[in-house]
Write a protein that holds these residues in place. Structure first.
Motif, PDB file in Angstrom:
ATOM      1  N   TYR A 369      37.532  39.484  51.105  1.00 23.52           N
ATOM      2  CA  TYR A 369      37.363  40.529  50.094  1.00 23.52           C
ATOM      3  C   TYR A 369      37.275  41.895  50.768  1.00 23.52           C
ATOM      4  O   TYR A 369      36.919  42.010  51.948  1.00 23.52           O
ATOM      5  N   GLU A 370      37.576  42.911  49.994  1.00 26.17           N
ATOM      6  CA  GLU A 370      37.469  44.289  50.467  1.00 26.17           C
ATOM      7  C   GLU A 370      37.089  45.144  49.268  1.00 26.17           C
ATOM      8  O   GLU A 370      37.794  45.144  48.255  1.00 26.17           O
ATOM      9  N   PHE A 371      35.977  45.868  49.384  1.00 26.02           N
ATOM     10  CA  PHE A 371      35.441  46.559  48.207  1.00 26.02           C
ATOM     11  C   PHE A 371      35.606  48.069  48.238  1.00 26.02           C
ATOM     12  O   PHE A 371      35.291  48.735  47.254  1.00 26.02           O
ATOM     13  N   GLU A 372      36.102  48.609  49.324  1.00 26.60           N
ATOM     14  CA  GLU A 372      36.197  50.073  49.369  1.00 26.60           C
ATOM     15  C   GLU A 372      37.189  50.595  48.349  1.00 26.60           C
ATOM     16  O   GLU A 372      37.090  51.736  47.882  1.00 26.60           O
ATOM     17  N   ALA A 373      38.189  49.773  47.982  1.00 29.24           N
ATOM     18  CA  ALA A 373      39.142  50.159  46.940  1.00 29.24           C
ATOM     19  C   ALA A 373      38.938  49.343  45.674  1.00 29.24           C
ATOM     20  O   ALA A 373      39.817  49.284  44.821  1.00 29.24           O
ATOM     21  N   ALA A 374      37.775  48.703  45.562  1.00 28.11           N
ATOM     22  CA  ALA A 374      37.517  47.810  44.422  1.00 28.11           C
ATOM     23  C   ALA A 374      36.108  48.033  43.892  1.00 28.11           C
ATOM     24  O   ALA A 374      35.288  47.117  43.836  1.00 28.11           O
ATOM     25  N   GLU A 375      35.853  49.252  43.481  1.00 25.90           N
ATOM     26  CA  GLU A 375      34.509  49.582  43.009  1.00 25.90           C
ATOM     27  C   GLU A 375      34.169  48.874  41.708  1.00 25.90           C
ATOM     28  O   GLU A 375      32.999  48.648  41.409  1.00 25.90           O
ATOM     29  N   GLY A 376      35.186  48.535  40.928  1.00 25.54           N
ATOM     30  CA  GLY A 376      34.923  47.794  39.701  1.00 25.54           C
ATOM     31  C   GLY A 376      34.343  46.421  39.999  1.00 25.54           C
ATOM     32  O   GLY A 376      33.366  45.993  39.366  1.00 25.54           O
ATOM     33  N   SER A 377      34.919  45.724  40.956  1.00 29.95           N
ATOM     34  CA  SER A 377      34.404  44.406  41.335  1.00 29.95           C
ATOM     35  C   SER A 377      33.005  44.521  41.946  1.00 29.95           C
ATOM     36  O   SER A 377      32.139  43.673  41.697  1.00 29.95           O
ATOM     37  N   PHE A 378      32.779  45.567  42.733  1.00 33.53           N
ATOM     38  CA  PHE A 378      31.453  45.760  43.315  1.00 33.53           C
ATOM     39  C   PHE A 378      30.410  45.977  42.225  1.00 33.53           C
ATOM     40  O   PHE A 378      29.290  45.450  42.285  1.00 33.53           O
ATOM     41  N   ASP A 379      30.769  46.754  41.207  1.00 32.30           N
ATOM     42  CA  ASP A 379      29.814  47.020  40.128  1.00 32.30           C
ATOM     43  C   ASP A 379      29.424  45.723  39.418  1.00 32.30           C
ATOM     44  O   ASP A 379      28.269  45.547  39.017  1.00 32.30           O
TER      45      ASP A 379
END
Length: 526
Positions: A369-379
């Motif tokens: 996974y990579e969240f720096e471009a996936a703030e929606g998933s992080f939220d």
């Protein structure tokens, strides 16, 4: 404060960029936005070049513009002819704009080798054309094409062409770095010469072939230019024109020039992104001032410092240009990053929950996974950790079928079965591919319950192999970028199955949209 006039040529010069195409309605919509921003001049196009531009000048008269003046663009008369009988100048004046811009040749090389006439005739073409238009009661700007290259080859002749335009009545003479190859110090030197030689106002028009269009524009203004021509986001032929967004921000914030209308600078980001949408182009994330990454912080040391004082790693407050700070989540994140990203949940006191979130992020990134471009998933991860997550729908099953007929294109069909609020929805949709078909079937099942999903669109889709040594059995990471009328957000999914990875990212994108709308409704009270 010195006033610098902003002349926008997105609708003409910008539309010459590869992949940029505006409809008539697009041109009118952007004209209104540029006027609201406080742009002084809007070049609508070349009336003789195509029917759409001619129709634009008829339609724009009905727009209730509050600030900007619309400008029609055209060329000098043809060689060995007369201005009075020239079809191009006639079409230019039929635009009925208060100002026209006429472009002419400044370089002796361009005169003799490209248009094939004498240097003397070219000077007459410039003077005649400007004088004729002035005689018809309109203000005239003169674009000195290839000025800097022409000055380098024959400075006396280049200046002679400018003086012909001035003698004809041009109120502003714009020096063009048409090939985009001039260096900033040379721009400043030559603009200063033109400033001494002319009484008319001086403008600057730079192309970006050496990545110096903004630097050259600033150098020109510092040397005496008082009009800046360019395009939103730097749209334009080859490497583009000067990006007016960066030029405006630098002039206003770094040099304290007066540009636009008071209070308009905060709308730069909004108008920049609006221009991208009309052009059907993706945002340039690293674009200075207005890009999604312009004020994004990833490293733990950076985010820790920014939490204490944003000036530690930001040259301006992003709100000055209507942008916002973003704290990126990744395996490099520390608790300060998690704290910054979760402020709205008010869990700063809950060290255990913050540690849980950080550990989960690091564990997930370890498997791809990579969240720096996936703030929606992080939220969504945070909501689950703090106990505020509620599923909007539950997947019961999905199936994707691809059928390849003997001839023609493959046919892709997706079937989705969901539980929504106690009801079961079973939908089928076709698409251009498995992801498109899944997205269509998912929306079909949900939009009757959540109508605002119609506002949402998928704007980017990226696939990356996580562990390539596994060959075709490798895990893949799918990152999806979505957009509605207000925001852009990313979501991520990882699986050995590319369709499953896509489903995970798609469902996160929809859930994030629903959570976002719910929070906005709660906040606004309606």
């Amino acid at each position: 404060m010195t006033r610098v006039a902003i002349y926008d040529t997105t609708l003409r010069d910008g539309s010459q960029g590869e992949g940029v195409n505006f409809s008539l309605q697009d041109k009118l919509l952007l004209t209104k936005r540029l006027d609201d921003l406080g742009v002084d001049y809007i070049e609508g196009g070349y009336p003789l070049s195509n029917p759409k531009d001619a129709e634009y000048f008829r339609a724009v008269r009905d727009l209730p513009l509050k600030h900007a003046k619309v400008v029609a663009f055209g060329m000098t008369r043809r060689k060995n002819g007369s201005a009075e009988s020239d079809g191009g100048l006639k079409a230019l004046l039929e635009g009925k704009t208060p100002i026209v811009t006429i472009v002419g040749k400044t370089s002796a090389f361009q005169v003799t080798e490209i248009i094939g006439t004498t240097l003397e005739e070219n000077v007459k073409m410039i003077g005649d054309s400007v004088a004729y238009c002035r005689g018809q009661g309109v203000e005239v700007f003169y674009d000195a094409e290839h000025f800097f290259d022409g000055y380098k080859l024959n400075p006396e002749y280049a200046l002679q062409t400018l003086k012909a335009a001035e003698a004809g009545g041009a109120t502003c003479i714009i020096l063009c770095d048409t090939n985009g190859g001039t260096m900033p110090e040379r721009v400043a030197e030559v603009v200063a010469v033109a400033r001494r030689e002319l009484k008319a106002d001086i403008g600057i028009h730079c192309h970006n072939d050496c990545e110096l269009a903004v630097a050259n524009t600033l150098a020109a203004v510092r040397a005496g230019a008082t009009q800046v021509q360019g395009t939103m986001n730097g749209f334009g032929e080859r490497c583009g024109n000067v990006d007016l967004v960066s030029a405006i921000a630098n002039l206003a914030i770094k040099y304290d020039y007066e540009v636009l209308k008071p209070g308009s600078l905060q709308r730069l980001t909004e108008v920049s992104r609006y221009a991208y949408e009309l052009a059907n182009m993706n945002f340039r994330s690293g674009q200075p001032f207005v890009g999604l990454s312009a004020f994004a912080h990833k490293g733990g040391m950076h985010t820790h410092a920014v939490a204490k004082n944003p000036a530690s790693y930001e040259h301006i407050d992003p709100a000055l240009v209507g942008n916002e700070r973003r704290i990126l989540v990744s395996e490099l994140s520390g608790q300060s990053t998690i704290l910054s990203k979760t402020q709205k949940y008010q869990i700063a006191h809950d060290k255990a929950t913050m540690a849980k979130i950080l550990n989960q992020v690091q564990d997930l990134e370890n498997v791809g996974y990579e969240f720096e471009a996936a703030e929606g998933s992080f939220d969504i991860i945070v909501k689950k950790a703090v106990g505020t997550y509620k599923p909007w729908f539950q997947r019961l099953a999905y199936r994707v079928n691809i059928e390849q007929p003997a001839t023609g294109k493959p046919i892709t069909e997706a079937t989705v079965k969901l539980s929504v609020g106690g009801s079961t929805e079973h939908t089928v949709s076709e698409g251009d591919g498995p992801v498109n078909a899944l997205d269509a079937a998912l929306r079909k099942a949900l939009v009757q319950y959540f109508p605002r999903l119609d506002e949402m669109q998928l704007v980017d889709y990226k696939v990356r192999v996580v562990n390539p040594k596994e060959g075709t059995a490798a895990r893949v990471r799918v990152v999806i970028e979505s957009r509605d009328h207000q925001d852009v957000w990313g979501t991520v999914g990882v699986s050995e199955n590319i369709v499953e990875a896509s489903w995970l990212a798609l469902s996160d994108a929809i859930e994030y949209k629903l959570f976002k709308d719910e929070e906005g409704t709660t906040k606004n009270g309606n």
